[in-house]
Design an enzyme around this catalytic site. Sequence first.
Site, PDB file in Angstrom:
ATOM      1  N   GLY A 173      32.377  39.117  31.922  1.00 37.46           N
ATOM      2  CA  GLY A 173      33.755  39.593  31.956  1.00 37.46           C
ATOM      3  C   GLY A 173      34.465  39.310  30.652  1.00 37.46           C
ATOM      4  CD  GLN A 190      38.563  36.429  27.129  1.00 33.66           C
ATOM      5  OE1 GLN A 190      38.199  37.283  27.928  1.00 33.66           O
ATOM      6  NE2 GLN A 190      37.873  35.327  26.897  1.00 33.66           N
ATOM      7  CB  CYS A 202      36.510  31.070  29.409  1.00 32.76           C
ATOM      8  SG  CYS A 202      37.673  32.222  28.664  1.00 32.76           S
ATOM      9  CG  LEU A 203      33.077  35.397  26.392  1.00 36.73           C
ATOM     10  CD1 LEU A 203      33.270  36.895  26.153  1.00 36.73           C
ATOM     11  CD2 LEU A 203      31.690  34.965  25.938  1.00 36.73           C
ATOM     12  CG  HIS A 225      37.964  33.755  34.324  1.00 33.74           C
ATOM     13  ND1 HIS A 225      37.670  32.420  34.132  1.00 33.74           N
ATOM     14  CD2 HIS A 225      38.007  34.312  33.087  1.00 33.74           C
ATOM     15  CE1 HIS A 225      37.562  32.196  32.829  1.00 33.74           C
ATOM     16  NE2 HIS A 225      37.750  33.325  32.170  1.00 33.74           N
ATOM     17  CD  GLU A 226      37.235  37.906  32.260  1.00 33.55           C
ATOM     18  OE1 GLU A 226      38.026  37.847  31.295  1.00 33.55           O
ATOM     19  OE2 GLU A 226      36.192  37.229  32.313  1.00 33.55           O
ATOM     20  CG  HIS A 241      41.705  35.747  29.843  1.00 33.03           C
ATOM     21  ND1 HIS A 241      41.796  34.667  28.992  1.00 33.03           N
ATOM     22  CD2 HIS A 241      40.465  35.705  30.373  1.00 33.03           C
ATOM     23  CE1 HIS A 241      40.645  33.998  29.006  1.00 33.03           C
ATOM     24  NE2 HIS A 241      39.823  34.602  29.843  1.00 33.03           N
TER      25      HIS A 241
HETATM   26 NI    NI Z   1      37.901  33.880  30.153  1.00 32.37          NI
END
Ligand code: NI
Length: 175
Positions: free
Chosen positions: A47, A52, A96-97, A138-139, A142
């Site tokens: 995701g 981000q 998370c990235l 989660h996404e 953001h």
């Molecule tokens: Ni994330």
Amino acid sequence: MAVLEILVYPDPRLKQISEPVETVDQALLDFIADLEETMRAGPGGVGIAAPQVGCFKRIVIVDVSCKPKIPHHGRLVLINPVIATSNGSVVGREGCLSVPDYTGNVARAERITLNAWDETGAERVYSMEGFEARAVQHEMDHLEGLLFLDRLVSRRDIFRRKVYQKPRASVSKPS
Ligand code: NI
């Protein structure tokens, strides 16, 4: 297409709230293609959210189809997503990235229904559960400037990654 640079915690831009998408045009579709390539290039890669990569629009991509034996919708591009209903609560580990060195335990709704535009600008409704529902929640966080770090079950529920997802240095073999 291009792999975009990912903002990493504690970059203050990760706290910015994203704006709704007004129209789906070719420039937006080109950006979505880059966003997806960036997601797939990252470790985990299930995701990503537009903020981000420093684009503060309400777009997320989720694809959990690589996980075995879970229900999923495959590749999902969600534009202006809104959670309509949510049920249950389950704690699970998230990464998370934008937080590459840690994972953490977070409580999420177990099942959600979701309204979002697809890539044609059409309104869609999805019902999802489990890991896919977690990934979407989660996404979507953001888009509100929230990271999983803001939702830890407790201060002890953060874990340093043991394996760094970096390419190994090549070792020269004796000849
Ligand atoms: Ni994330």
